[in-house]
Design a protein around this motif. Structure first.
Motif, short mmCIF file in Angstrom:
data_model
loop_
_atom_site.label_atom_id
_atom_site.label_comp_id
_atom_site.label_asym_id
_atom_site.label_seq_id
_atom_site.Cartn_x
_atom_site.Cartn_y
_atom_site.Cartn_z
N LEU A 141 0.84 -1.19 0.00
CA LEU A 141 0.00 0.00 0.00
C LEU A 141 0.88 1.24 0.00
CD1 LEU A 141 -3.02 0.87 0.17
CD2 LEU A 141 -2.71 1.02 2.64
N ASP A 142 0.62 2.16 -0.94
CA ASP A 142 1.46 3.34 -1.08
C ASP A 142 0.89 4.59 -0.41
OD1 ASP A 142 3.39 2.03 -2.52
OD2 ASP A 142 2.47 2.46 -4.45
N ASN A 143 -0.42 4.81 -0.53
CA ASN A 143 -0.96 6.06 0.00
C ASN A 143 -1.56 5.87 1.38
OD1 ASN A 143 -3.38 4.77 -0.48
ND2 ASN A 143 -4.29 6.41 -1.67
N ASP A 144 -2.02 6.95 1.98
CA ASP A 144 -2.52 6.90 3.36
C ASP A 144 -4.01 6.56 3.44
OD1 ASP A 144 -3.68 9.16 2.37
OD2 ASP A 144 -2.82 10.55 3.84
N ASN A 145 -4.60 6.20 2.27
CA ASN A 145 -6.01 5.79 2.26
C ASN A 145 -6.89 6.87 2.86
OD1 ASN A 145 -7.85 3.89 1.45
ND2 ASN A 145 -7.76 2.69 3.33
N SER A 146 -6.60 8.13 2.54
CA SER A 146 -7.32 9.25 3.15
C SER A 146 -8.77 9.28 2.70
CB SER A 146 -6.64 10.57 2.78
OG SER A 146 -6.73 10.79 1.38
N GLU A 147 -9.60 9.95 3.48
CA GLU A 147 -11.02 9.99 3.21
C GLU A 147 -11.33 10.69 1.89
OE1 GLU A 147 -13.51 8.56 4.83
OE2 GLU A 147 -12.03 7.62 6.13
N LYS A 148 -10.52 11.69 1.52
CA LYS A 148 -10.81 12.45 0.31
C LYS A 148 -10.52 11.65 -0.96
CE LYS A 148 -10.20 17.15 2.12
NZ LYS A 148 -9.46 18.43 1.96
N ASN A 149 -9.58 10.75 -0.89
CA ASN A 149 -9.18 9.99 -2.06
C ASN A 149 -10.01 8.71 -2.16
OD1 ASN A 149 -7.94 8.73 -4.18
ND2 ASN A 149 -5.89 8.73 -3.30
N PRO A 150 -10.83 8.56 -3.20
CA PRO A 150 -11.65 7.34 -3.31
C PRO A 150 -10.82 6.09 -3.60
CG PRO A 150 -11.90 8.68 -5.26
CD PRO A 150 -11.10 9.49 -4.29
N PHE A 151 -9.58 6.31 -4.06
CA PHE A 151 -8.75 5.17 -4.44
C PHE A 151 -7.61 4.93 -3.46
CE2 PHE A 151 -10.79 6.32 -8.39
CZ PHE A 151 -11.08 5.10 -8.96
N SER A 152 -7.35 3.67 -3.22
CA SER A 152 -6.15 3.25 -2.50
C SER A 152 -5.14 2.78 -3.53
CB SER A 152 -6.47 2.12 -1.52
OG SER A 152 -7.36 2.57 -0.53
N SER A 153 -3.90 3.25 -3.42
CA SER A 153 -2.88 2.93 -4.42
C SER A 153 -1.90 1.90 -3.88
CB SER A 153 -2.12 4.20 -4.83
OG SER A 153 -2.99 5.13 -5.41
N LEU A 154 -1.61 0.91 -4.69
CA LEU A 154 -0.64 -0.12 -4.34
C LEU A 154 0.39 -0.23 -5.47
CD1 LEU A 154 -3.79 -1.48 -3.76
CD2 LEU A 154 -2.31 -2.91 -2.34
N SER A 155 1.57 -0.64 -5.11
CA SER A 155 2.60 -0.92 -6.11
C SER A 155 3.20 -2.29 -5.80
CB SER A 155 3.68 0.16 -6.11
OG SER A 155 4.32 0.21 -4.83
N GLY A 156 3.85 -2.85 -6.78
CA GLY A 156 4.47 -4.16 -6.59
C GLY A 156 4.75 -4.82 -7.91
N GLU A 157 4.53 -6.12 -7.96
CA GLU A 157 4.74 -6.85 -9.21
C GLU A 157 3.68 -7.93 -9.36
OE1 GLU A 157 8.47 -8.92 -9.32
OE2 GLU A 157 8.24 -9.77 -7.33
N PHE A 158 3.40 -8.23 -10.62
CA PHE A 158 2.42 -9.26 -10.96
C PHE A 158 3.03 -10.09 -12.08
CE2 PHE A 158 -1.23 -11.32 -12.70
CZ PHE A 158 -2.25 -11.26 -11.76
#
Length: 357
Positions: free
Chosen positions: A184-201
């Motif tokens: 998980l990259d971002n702080d999952n704040s209330e204003k941001n509807p999206f949670s951002s993740l990084s990694g590999e697939f």
């Protein structure tokens, strides 16, 4: 091997999204016969039973492999607080083949698979979206492109309700999942509807955004998107605008140097004639009525035809079983990183077309 001389008898369990299954089965009357609806006995279920002129069953005890070949379990599984997993397991224990709507927890898939093996039945998860025409085109062209080029990165976004299908779409397009990792990259704040993740697939760098929100009073609505995916390769990018949308091919922009080592913007080279963007299929006007009446039921057609072929030909599905279990693990790992969905109140919507703007 089951007889090919008659249509397979099907019962649909659930009449919310199950209505899409009912429409799909209706398109396959030569291969499937709807013989009942399994539900708790609501007026909605009774109405569907009357419309399709079939019995309304209210218990799995009323079904046997002598009167039904397949049950489509289209209600929430245990991981979402529903009875779908228990119903699927009960039916499998009777030797009835089951196709279950996503998502299903890893442990529950394992349980249902074991029951299916013990009773000689088939079990399969239907991730649904991977069988839609748009998504199928995206998967097929990605496979072709990756035979000639190398994937550089993946940029993907979806709503949390359809996260499992996203995992499945990428797994099919890229030929597997391993190795995978997400952070998980971002702080999952209330204003941001999206949670951002990084990694590999599948070893490919991935940027993933998940709309991890839900309106508990209307959980099937108030999502900003289904699936949006870009896979960048050394030859160009494949973009799926939406599961119900279009697939685009964008060849990599490249400007060669001329003999004077100057960028050859206005000379003669084969790169200049490439179209900036090409649609995979002819772009057609598609309303949501078309989606619900045709695109989605046709996805059910594709899923059921594949399931039918496996049953009639007694196909070994160990490879699919391992694939589904791995997909469930990936889905679970992403979910653990995301954490619980944020509860929101959806805003009132009204239909707006481009001309309205």
């Amino acid at each position: 091997m089951m007889s090919l001389e008659r249509p397979l008898r099907v019962v649909v369990c659930g009449t919310r999204f199950g209505r899409v299954y009912l429409r799909g089965i209706e398109k396959l009357k030569d291969k499937f016969q709807l013989v009942g609806i399994l539900a708790r006995g609501s007026e909605q279920a009774a109405k569907c039973a009357r419309e399709y002129k079939v019995p309304l069953y209210t218990s799995t005890e009323q079904l046997t492999k002598e009167n039904v070949d397949i049950v489509c379990v289209v209600i929430r599984s245990a991981v979402l607080g529903g009875a779908g997993t228990n119903i699927a397991d009960q039916l499998l224990s009777k030797g009835i083949n089951v196709i279950q709507e996503h998502p299903v927890h890893y442990e529950d898939v394992l349980r249902c698979r074991k029951t299916a093996r013990k009773s000689g039945a088939y079990y399969q998860i239907n991730s649904f979206y991977s069988n839609l025409q748009t998504v199928r085109s995206f998967i097929d062209v990605t496979r072709k492109v990756l035979k000639k080029s190398e994937a550089i990165y993946i940029d993907a976004a979806c709503s949390m309700q359809v996260l499992y299908p996203l995992v499945d779409i990428l797994g099919q397009a890229l030929g597997g999942f391993r190795p995978w990792s997400f952070k998980l990259d971002n702080d999952n704040s209330e204003k941001n509807p999206f949670s951002s993740l990084s990694g590999e697939f599948n070893g490919i760098p991935i940027s993933l955004r998940v709309m991890n929100q839900m309106d508990t009073s209307d959980p099937d609505n108030h999502t900003h998107l289904l699936h949006r995916i870009v896979i960048e390769t050394t030859m160009g990018s494949i973009m799926m605008t939406d599961s119900n949308g279009i697939v685009l091919w964008n060849p990599t922009m490249y400007v060669p140097h001329n003999i004077d080592d100057v960028l050859d913007l206005y000379g003669e080279n084969e790169f200049l004639d490439f179209q900036v963007t090409e649609p995979l299929l002819p772009i057609e006007k598609r309303s949501y009525k078309d989606v619900y009446n045709n695109l989605w039921p046709n996805g059910i057609v594709a899923a059921l035809e594949g399931f039918r072929y496996k049953i009639l030909n007694s196909k070994n599905d160990n490879q699919l079983a391992q694939y589904e279990l791995t997909a469930c693990q990936v889905w679970k790992n992403i979910g653990e990183e995301l954490g619980p969905a944020k509860i929101v109140k959806g805003k009132n919507l009204y239909p707006t077309s481009l001309k309205d703007l």
